[in-house]
Design a protein around this motif. Structure first.
Motif: not given
Length: 782
Positions: A401-402, A463, A465
Motif C-alpha cells: 500500500r506504500n 511516502d 500510503y
C-alpha cells in the motif's frame, strides 16, 4: 558565446557518454515491443492526476485534480487552443480561481509587465518547471531561469498542472512559498505531418508557426518534431514593437515497456520596446495613452532640458514621464535530456540533465544622467547573463500500500549583470535611433558590474500510503540549501548616487520542510482533501539599484551590512482543505486556506523610477485567509459552463520601523492583489464549430502599504469562434479562428507594483491594459 558553446558542448559530451547504454536500451525495445509495463500508481497519480476526469468529460475546460491530496487544477491542450496562438501560457492560467495574471499587451508577450499572483503570492514566490526543469522565478531580470514564453512555444505545450496551495515536494524550485506551475511539453506524434499556422490582427500583429513531425522512424517508435515561431506586433500606444523568434526540438526514444529517453532543445530571441510606467497623477492629468517619445529624439531632448509638451503641465513629475525609449534584447538556449526507466512493476528511476544559457541587454534613455558631450540625456544599458546547469534524479518504489519517492536536485549557476551609460548625440548631430539594433558602442561609464555564484541542493523523501481503498495519506519532507555570493567586479560611485554597490554572501537553508496531505473518497464521486506544508524561499538575486525583484543586493553596501545580519529567508506554513465532486455532468471544488507568512521581504522604493533609492527588509509576518469555489457544468453535449469565485484577506501582522519612522501597516491589506475575483467561461462545440465567451472581474488593488491609494476593479471579457474543415485538398484539420480581446473596450489598469510599492502616496508603478484587440488565425496540417 564561449560560455554558451562550452555549456552545449558539455551537454553533447554527456549525451555521447551515455550513447552506448542508450543504444543498448533502444535495441532491447525491439525484442520487447509487445511487453508493456504499467505505470507505477504513485508516479501516475503525480504526473496525470486528472485523466479519470478527462475520460469522463473530454470537453472539460478545467480538471480539478481528482484523487489528489492537494488542490490541483489541470489545463489541457484544448483550453490553450481557446486562446490566440502565441498567448503566454501564464495568461491562460488567469481563468483559474485565486490566480491573477496581468500584462500591458494582449499576448502577455511584454515581459516587464508580465505579473502572476496566486493566493496573494507573486510569481517570484511560486515554483515553475518545464518537464521538471526549473525555470526560476519568472521575473523580468530572472537570475536562475527564464520565462515560459522563451522556454517553449505555447503551441508545443501539452498540458499545465497548477497547485494553488503548495507545490509538490519534488518540484525543482527555490521560490515556491506558495503554489507551483508545472508545464509539460507535448510529445512528437506517431504520424508524419507538417503543421502551419498564421495569425494576424490589431497593431500589425503577424505570427507564423511551423512544426514538422517526423512520425515513427522505426519499429521502436523513434520520433521527433522541430518547430519555428516568429511573432511581430507593434505597441498598442506609442511607437515601438515586440519581435521574437523561437526554435523548439524534441526527440523521443521509447525503450522496453514504458521506459523512454527524451531530449528537448529551445532557442529563443526577442527584442521589445517598453510601455510607459504610470501614476494616478499621470493617468488623471496626461491620460492613459502616455507613452515614450520614440522615435522623436528632438522631443525627448527638449524634455530633458525642461521643455515639456503642453499636456504635461499638470503632471506632478513631468521629467519622470519624459523618456525617449526603453528596450530589451534577450537570447536563450535551453536543453534537457531525460531518462525514465521502469524496472518491473515496482521501481521507476527518472533522471534529467539540463543546461541553460542566456545573454542580452536592456536600455533606458535617462534624462537624469547627462552625457559628457553636453547632451542632457544618456542611454542606460543593463547587461544580464545567465549560465547554469544541473540534474534531477528520483526513484519511486511501490510495495503493497506504500509508494515511496525520493530524489535530489543540484544546480550550479552564474549570473552576471552590469550597468553602463552610453553617450547620446547632441541635437542636430544624429539621433539614438533604434536601440534594439545592437549593444551601444559609445559607453562612457560603468556604474557597476557584478557576478553572482549560486549553488543549490535539494533533497526530498515522501511516502504515499493507501490506508484504505478510499483513504490515502501522503507525508514527506524536503531539505534545501542555497549558497549565494556576489562580487562587484567594477563600479563607479559617481553614477550610483555616491553609493557603494553591495557585495557579500547569504545562505538559505532548512533541513526539514515537511508536508502532510490526505485524500478521502467518502462517497462515490465525492472526496475531501487536506494539506499542510512548511516552505522556504531563497534570496532573489539582482544588481545594485535594480527594482525588478525583491533582492537584498539592490541596496548599497551600508544598507546591506545593516540588514544582512538580521535578514532571514522568507518562510511560511500553508494550510488548505477542500471538497471535490466529479461526474460527467458536473465538477465542483470548494477550497479553504490559511497562510502564516514569516520574514516577508519587501522592496521599499523612493525617488524617481529611473534611479530609485531601494532597500529590502523583513517586514514581519503576513496572515492570509481565503476561500475558492469552482463549478464546471456540462448540461448538454458540447456545452461547458465554468464559474469560479475567490476571496482573499491578506494583512500585515505588525508595523514596520524604517529610517523615516514607524510605518503603521499592521492590519493593512497587501498591495497589488485583489480581495475578490470572479471568473466565468461559456464554451460550446458543435461538430466542427466552436465558440467561447469568458469574463473576469477583479476588485480594487492597493498601490501602497498604507492602502491610501488604489486602482479600481474592472470586468474584462473576451470572445472567440473557430471552425475546423476536416479536409481541403492535401490539407487536413484546417482550422480558422477569430478572437476579440477586451470585448467591451474597457480602459483599465493592468500590472501594478512594477517598481515596488511605496508606504504612502502616489508613485509611477503601474501599467495600462490594452484596449480592444482583434486577431484572426488559420492552421492547416498536411
Amino acid at each position: 558565446m564561449n560560455r554558451l558553446s562550452y555549456l552545449w558542448c558539455s551537454t553533447l559530451v554527456s549525451a555521447l557518454v551515455l550513447s552506448p547504454w542508450i543504444q543498448a536500451l533502444a535495441e532491447s525495445a525491439d525484442t520487447q515491443a509487445g511487453k508493456q509495463t504499467p505505470h507505477l500508481q504513485g508516479a501516475k497519480s503525480r504526473s496525470t492526476p486528472t485523466n479519470a476526469i478527462q475520460q469522463m468529460a473530454p470537453e472539460t475546460i478545467y480538471a480539478f485534480g481528482h484523487g489528489s491530496t492537494r488542490q490541483m487544477t489541470s489545463l489541457s491542450r484544448v483550453q490553450m487552443e481557446r486562446s490566440v496562438p502565441g498567448t503566454s501560457p501564464l495568461k491562460v492560467l488567469n481563468q483559474l480561481p485565486g490566480v491573477m495574471y496581468q500584462s500591458a499587451d494582449p499576448f502577455g508577450a511584454y515581459e516587464w509587465s508580465s505579473s502572476l499572483y496566486m493566493r496573494g503570492f507573486s510569481q517570484g514566490q511560486l515554483g515553475f518547471t518545464l518537464d521538471g526543469v526549473p525555470l526560476g522565478d519568472q521575473q523580468f531580470n530572472n537570475s536562475n531561469g527564464l520565462s515560459i514564453t522563451r522556454a517553449i512555444s505555447s503551441d508545443n505545450i501539452g498540458r499545465t498542472d497548477v497547485s494553488q496551495g503548495a507545490g509538490a515536494l519534488d518540484v525543482a524550485s527555490t521560490n515556491n512559498l506558495g503554489g507551483a506551475v508545472q508545464f509539460y511539453s507535448a510529445d512528437p506524434s506517431h504520424k508524419r505531418e507538417t503543421t502551419v499556422e498564421q495569425t494576424f490582427g490589431s497593431n500589425s500583429t503577424f505570427r507564423t508557426f511551423v512544426r514538422v513531425n517526423s512520425g515513427d522512424l522505426n519499429k521502436t517508435g523513434t520520433r521527433f518534431y522541430a518547430s519555428y515561431a516568429r511573432t511581430s506586433l507593434n505597441l498598442w500606444k506609442g511607437s515601438g514593437y515586440n519581435y521574437s523568434d523561437q526554435v523548439n526540438f524534441k526527440i523521443v526514444q521509447p525503450l522496453h515497456g514504458e521506459s523512454s529517453i527524451k531530449a528537448f532543445f529551445d532557442w529563443s530571441s526577442l527584442q521589445q520596446y517598453d510601455y510607459q510606467n504610470m501614476s494616478l497623477n499621470y493617468l488623471k492629468n496626461i491620460g492613459p495613452n502616455l507613452s515614450n517619445f520614440y522615435p522623436d529624439y528632438g522631443a525627448a531632448y527638449a524634455a530633458a532640458e525642461g521643455h515639456y509638451p503642453a499636456s504635461y503641465g499638470s503632471a506632478s513629475d513631468p521629467k519622470d514621464a519624459s523618456y525617449y525609449a526603453g528596450t530589451a534584447n534577450r537570447t536563450d538556449y535551453l536543453g534537457g535530456l531525460t531518462i525514465d526507466q521502469y524496472f518491473g512493476h515496482q521501481v521507476e528511476w527518472k533522471t534529467t540533465l539540463y543546461g541553460h544559457g542566456n545573454g542580452g541587454y536592456s536600455t533606458w534613455v535617462s534624462p537624469y544622467t547627462p552625457s559628457p558631450n553636453g547632451a542632457p540625456l544618456s542611454t542606460r544599458v543593463q547587461n544580464p547573463n545567465i549560465l547554469r546547469g544541473g540534474f534531477l534524479s528520483a526513484v519511486t518504489y511501490k510495495t503493497g500500500r506504500n509508494t515511496f519517492n525520493s530524489g535530489v536536485w543540484y544546480e550550479i549557476g552564474q549570473f552576471t549583470e552590469s550597468r553602463a551609460f552610453a553617450e547620446a548625440p547632441l541635437l542636430g548631430q544624429g539621433t539614438l535611433g533604434n536601440l534594439t539594433n545592437g549593444y551601444p558602442s559609445n559607453i562612457f561609464a560603468t556604474a557597476w558590474n557584478e557576478r553572482f555564484l549560486t549553488n543549490t541542493f535539494q533533497f526530498h523523501m515522501q511516502d504515499s500510503y493507501r490506508i484504505l481503498h478510499n483513504l490515502t495519506v501522503q507525508a514527506g519532507f524536503r531539505s534545501m540549501l542555497v549558497v549565494e555570493k556576489n562580487d562587484v567586479l567594477e563600479q563607479n560611485p559617481k553614477y550610483n548616487a555616491g553609493n557603494i554597490a553591495a557585495q557579500g554572501s547569504l545562505t538559505s537553508s532548512d533541513a526539514f520542510l515537511p508536508q502532510v496531505s490526505v485524500n478521502w473518497r467518502f462517497l462515490p464521486r465525492n472526496e475531501l482533501f487536506f494539506d499542510v506544508s512548511h516552505n522556504m524561499r531563497a534570496y532573489p538575486e539582482d544588481g545594485y539599484g535594480t527594482n525588478a525583484s525583491i533582492t537584498p543586493w539592490s541596496a548599497n553596501q551600508a544598507q546591506f551590512n545593516a540588514t544582512a545580519k538580521g535578514l532571514r529567508p522568507e518562510t511560511d506554513w500553508v494550510y488548505e482543505g477542500g471538497y471535490r465532486y466529479t461526474s460527467s455532468f458536473v465538477s465542483a471544488l470548494l477550497s479553504l486556506y490559511r497562510v502564516n507568512f514569516s520574514n516577508r521581504l519587501q522592496l521599499i522604493s523612493t525617488g524617481p523610477i529611473i534611479n530609485p533609492i531601494t532597500a529590502v527588509q523583513n517586514v514581519g509576518g503576513v496572515t492570509s485567509n481565503g476561500v475558492e469555489g469552482s463549478v464546471t457544468l456540462h448540461p448538454i453535449n458540447g456545452l461547458t459552463i465554468f464559474n469560479s469565485v475567490s476571496y482573499n484577506h491578506s494583512t500585515y501582522d505588525q508595523n514596520v520601523a524604517t529610517s523615516s519612522g514607524l510605518e503603521r501597516i499592521k492590519g493593512k491589506l497587501i498591495p497589488n492583489y485583489p480581495s475578490f475575483m470572479y471568473k466565468g467561461v461559456i464554451a460550446y462545440n458543435y461538430r466542427n464549430f466552436g465558440a467561447h465567451l469568458d469574463g473576469n472581474y477583479i476588485s480594487r488593488r492597493y498601490l501602497t502599504y498604507m492602502n491610501d491609494e488604489h486602482v479600481p476593479g474592472y470586468f474584462l471579457a473576451n470572445f472567440g469562434i473557430s471552425y475546423t474543415f476536416p479536409k481541403l485538398s492535401v490539407f487536413h484539420d484546417v482550422k480558422a479562428s477569430f478572437d476579440i480581446y477586451n470585448l467591451f473596450n474597457k480602459t483599465y489598469v493592468a500590472t501594478t507594483g512594477t517598481v515596488g510599492n511605496v508606504f504612502t502616496g502616489d508613485d509611477q508603478n503601474f501599467l495600462m491594459g490594452a484596449p480592444r484587440q482583434m486577431f484572426g488565425s488559420i492552421r492547416a496540417s498536411f
